[in-house]
Motif scaffolding. Structure first.
Motif, PDB file in Angstrom:
ATOM      1  N   ASP A 132       1.244   0.134  17.499  1.00 14.06           N
ATOM      2  CA  ASP A 132       2.380  -0.555  16.815  1.00 14.06           C
ATOM      3  C   ASP A 132       2.991   0.167  15.829  1.00 14.06           C
ATOM      4  N   GLU A 133       4.412   0.289  15.417  1.00  9.30           N
ATOM      5  CA  GLU A 133       5.000   0.994  14.321  1.00  9.30           C
ATOM      6  C   GLU A 133       4.277   0.435  12.965  1.00  9.30           C
ATOM      7  N   LEU A 134       4.669   1.287  12.028  1.00 12.17           N
ATOM      8  CA  LEU A 134       3.898   0.885  10.733  1.00 12.17           C
ATOM      9  C   LEU A 134       4.327  -0.465  10.249  1.00 12.17           C
ATOM     10  N   ILE A 135       5.741  -0.796  10.338  1.00 15.27           N
ATOM     11  CA  ILE A 135       6.177  -2.100   9.682  1.00 15.27           C
ATOM     12  C   ILE A 135       5.765  -3.282  10.393  1.00 15.27           C
ATOM     13  N   ALA A 136       5.441  -3.107  11.877  1.00 11.70           N
ATOM     14  CA  ALA A 136       4.845  -4.087  12.491  1.00 11.70           C
ATOM     15  C   ALA A 136       3.269  -4.498  11.922  1.00 11.70           C
ATOM     16  N   LEU A 137       2.587  -3.247  11.717  1.00 12.97           N
ATOM     17  CA  LEU A 137       1.004  -3.527  11.445  1.00 12.97           C
ATOM     18  C   LEU A 137       1.214  -3.934   9.731  1.00 12.97           C
ATOM     19  N   LEU A 138       2.127  -3.804   9.102  1.00 11.11           N
ATOM     20  CA  LEU A 138       1.963  -4.172   7.551  1.00 11.11           C
ATOM     21  C   LEU A 138       2.439  -5.517   7.730  1.00 11.11           C
ATOM     22  N   GLU A 139       3.453  -6.092   8.680  1.00  8.87           N
ATOM     23  CA  GLU A 139       3.682  -7.527   8.563  1.00  8.87           C
ATOM     24  C   GLU A 139       2.332  -8.191   8.839  1.00  8.87           C
ATOM     25  N   ARG A 140       1.714  -7.859  10.056  1.00 10.89           N
ATOM     26  CA  ARG A 140       0.671  -8.153  10.729  1.00 10.89           C
ATOM     27  C   ARG A 140      -0.579  -8.293   9.626  1.00 10.89           C
ATOM     28  N   HIS A 141      -1.024  -7.556   8.973  1.00 12.49           N
ATOM     29  CA  HIS A 141      -2.071  -7.377   8.329  1.00 12.49           C
ATOM     30  C   HIS A 141      -2.018  -7.096   6.749  1.00 12.49           C
ATOM     31  N   GLY A 142      -0.866  -6.659   6.352  1.00  8.98           N
ATOM     32  CA  GLY A 142      -0.551  -6.641   4.641  1.00  8.98           C
ATOM     33  C   GLY A 142      -0.450  -8.092   4.065  1.00  8.98           C
ATOM     34  N   ARG A 143      -0.202  -7.830   3.001  1.00  8.06           N
ATOM     35  CA  ARG A 143       0.251  -9.154   1.853  1.00  8.06           C
ATOM     36  C   ARG A 143       1.536  -8.784   1.307  1.00  8.06           C
ATOM     37  N   LEU A 144       2.393  -9.731   0.782  1.00 12.78           N
ATOM     38  CA  LEU A 144       3.666  -9.733   0.294  1.00 12.78           C
ATOM     39  C   LEU A 144       3.130  -9.176  -1.061  1.00 12.78           C
ATOM     40  N   PRO A 145       4.043  -8.256  -1.641  1.00 12.57           N
ATOM     41  CA  PRO A 145       3.483  -7.986  -2.917  1.00 12.57           C
ATOM     42  C   PRO A 145       4.504  -8.663  -4.158  1.00 12.57           C
ATOM     43  N   LEU A 146       3.955  -9.139  -5.197  1.00 14.99           N
ATOM     44  CA  LEU A 146       4.813  -9.575  -6.234  1.00 14.99           C
ATOM     45  C   LEU A 146       4.789  -8.538  -7.449  1.00 14.99           C
ATOM     46  N   PRO A 147       5.738  -8.731  -8.139  1.00  8.00           N
ATOM     47  CA  PRO A 147       5.793  -7.683  -9.213  1.00  8.00           C
ATOM     48  C   PRO A 147       4.668  -7.950 -10.238  1.00  8.00           C
ATOM     49  N   PRO A 148       4.185  -6.846 -10.838  1.00  3.46           N
ATOM     50  CA  PRO A 148       2.867  -6.878 -11.784  1.00  3.46           C
ATOM     51  C   PRO A 148       2.765  -8.175 -13.056  1.00  3.46           C
ATOM     52  N   TYR A 149       4.172  -8.389 -13.410  1.00  5.80           N
ATOM     53  CA  TYR A 149       4.280  -9.278 -14.354  1.00  5.80           C
ATOM     54  C   TYR A 149       4.202 -10.761 -13.842  1.00  5.80           C
ATOM     55  N   ILE A 150       3.953 -10.873 -12.568  1.00 10.72           N
ATOM     56  CA  ILE A 150       3.965 -12.188 -12.089  1.00 10.72           C
ATOM     57  C   ILE A 150       2.352 -12.400 -11.897  1.00 10.72           C
ATOM     58  N   GLU A 151       1.583 -13.430 -12.739  1.00 10.89           N
ATOM     59  CA  GLU A 151       0.235 -13.258 -12.821  1.00 10.89           C
ATOM     60  C   GLU A 151      -0.635 -13.958 -11.696  1.00 10.89           C
ATOM     61  N   ARG A 152      -0.317 -14.072 -10.780  1.00  8.74           N
ATOM     62  CA  ARG A 152      -0.651 -14.547  -9.569  1.00  8.74           C
ATOM     63  C   ARG A 152      -0.549 -14.090  -8.006  1.00  8.74           C
ATOM     64  N   ALA A 153      -1.346 -14.595  -7.128  1.00  8.75           N
ATOM     65  CA  ALA A 153      -1.290 -13.862  -5.959  1.00  8.75           C
ATOM     66  C   ALA A 153      -0.107 -14.629  -5.214  1.00  8.75           C
ATOM     67  N   ALA A 154       0.491 -13.965  -4.521  1.00  8.03           N
ATOM     68  CA  ALA A 154       1.705 -14.502  -3.389  1.00  8.03           C
ATOM     69  C   ALA A 154       0.991 -15.866  -2.753  1.00  8.03           C
TER      70      ALA A 154
END
Length: 342
Positions: A132-154
């Motif tokens: 699978d292409e990279l974007i598809a792998l990231l969408e399946r296994h990665g996590r949504l990144p929030l900016p560092p000043y948001i002090e919680r997980a997505a």
């Protein structure tokens, strides 16, 4: 004029940094920055626009760019994708107790075996599994990144609210946040009013959150970001200018894409990379006005809006926003700025 980092500082109470979106996108406030400041709501935006004005949006989509895992030695790592550089490779930031060397293998999200190929400046060059292409792998296994000043997980809400309603081209690790205030009913109202729309794509990299590390801003080197300006957008802007109407950029990313594409003196369609650093004194080629959120102290984005509207105007606007307890940064409130005629 020689600008320094201290020229773009301000005091921001921690409690004004928005940690979550409001119930509705258009519930946010809108500060009209003009000779006098006006406190509005974002739903009032149509009153600031005229038929024939052109809104230019950045249609990039945030990818699941954050991954956690271990090195082959057992050490913990956190990977933040900066940008894809092919169907199976990417540049990334890596947080680890020791920087991984070329040849190191990473096991990410207990699913992906990734090889460190080497360094590319401040980033690591990674190879992901083929298939699978990279974007598809990231969408399946990665996590949504929030900016560092948001002090919680997505969370689940962020999956939709940290994307614009018109996001369609995946590639960013941060949202073009001015666009987060628009919903479908507001876009429909603007269209009925005769306000036109056009799109660019600028893929926001993690470098957007990197602090400026020099005091003398003439020494700052801007991070690069890939952008694409379609011919249809160039044509729409030309028609808008010919009619004597305004080009209103939705977000600093849209503005940087357009101004980068006009560095030759006229706006050109196409795909390229931008390292454009806009400071007060910059002569804008395209943008007449800007919808934008409030930006971090000492950030290049604060410098950009100061260049557009005027340093003293922005200082007054930010002081007012702090006193009036506007919500700041990605999930915060917005401003409407017009270009300083001087």
């Amino acid at each position: 004029m020689a600008w320094t980092l201290d020229d773009f500082d301000y005091l921001l109470p921690q409690e004004l940094i928005a940690q979550a979106p409001l119930a509705r996108r258009t519930d946010s406030r809108l500060l009209q920055v003009a000779p006098t400041l006006a406190d509005l709501h974002f739903s009032d935006l149509p009153s600031l626009l005229a038929p024939g004005d052109l809104l230019v949006f950045n249609d990039t989509r945030v990818i699941h760019a954050r991954l956690f895992g271990t090195k082959d030695t057992g050490g913990q790592v956190e990977v933040m994708i900066e940008r894809p550089v092919g169907p199976h490779e990417a540049l990334a930031q890596i947080r680890a107790s020791k920087s991984p060397k070329p040849g190191t293998r990473l096991r990410l999200e207990d699913a992906l075996d990734v090889e460190v190929l080497g360094r590319a400046g401040e980033f690591f060059h990674l190879r992901f599994p083929e298939g699978d292409e990279l974007i598809a792998l990231l969408e399946r296994h990665g996590r949504l990144p929030l900016p560092p000043y948001i002090e919680r997980a997505a969370g689940d809400t962020d999956e939709s609210r940290y994307q614009t309603v018109y996001a369609r081209n995946p590639g960013s690790v941060a949202a073009p946040t001015a666009g987060l205030h628009f919903d479908e009913p507001l876009l429909a109202r603007l269209a009925e009013q005769g306000v036109h729309t056009a799109y660019v794509t600028l893929n926001v990299g993690a470098g957007t959150f990197q602090p400026v590390r020099v005091h003398d801003l003439s020494e700052h080197k801007m991070h690069t970001e890939a952008y694409f300006v379609p011919q249809a957008t160039v044509d729409a802007i030309a028609a808008t200018k010919a009619a004597g109407k305004r080009v209103v950029c939705v977000g600093t990313t849209s503005m940087r894409a357009l101004e980068s594409a006009a560095r030759s003196g006229h706006l050109e369609a196409g795909e390229a990379e931008s390292d454009l650093f806009i400071l007060p004194g910059y002569q804008f080629q395209v943008a007449d006005a800007l919808v934008t959120n409030f930006h971090l102290p000492k950030s290049t984005l604060l410098m950009l809006v100061s260049a557009l509207a005027g340093v003293d105007v922005i200082r007054r606007a930010y002081a007012h926003a702090v006193a009036a307890q506007y919500r700041f940064f990605s999930y915060g409130d917005a401003m409407f700025l017009t270009r300083d005629s001087a």
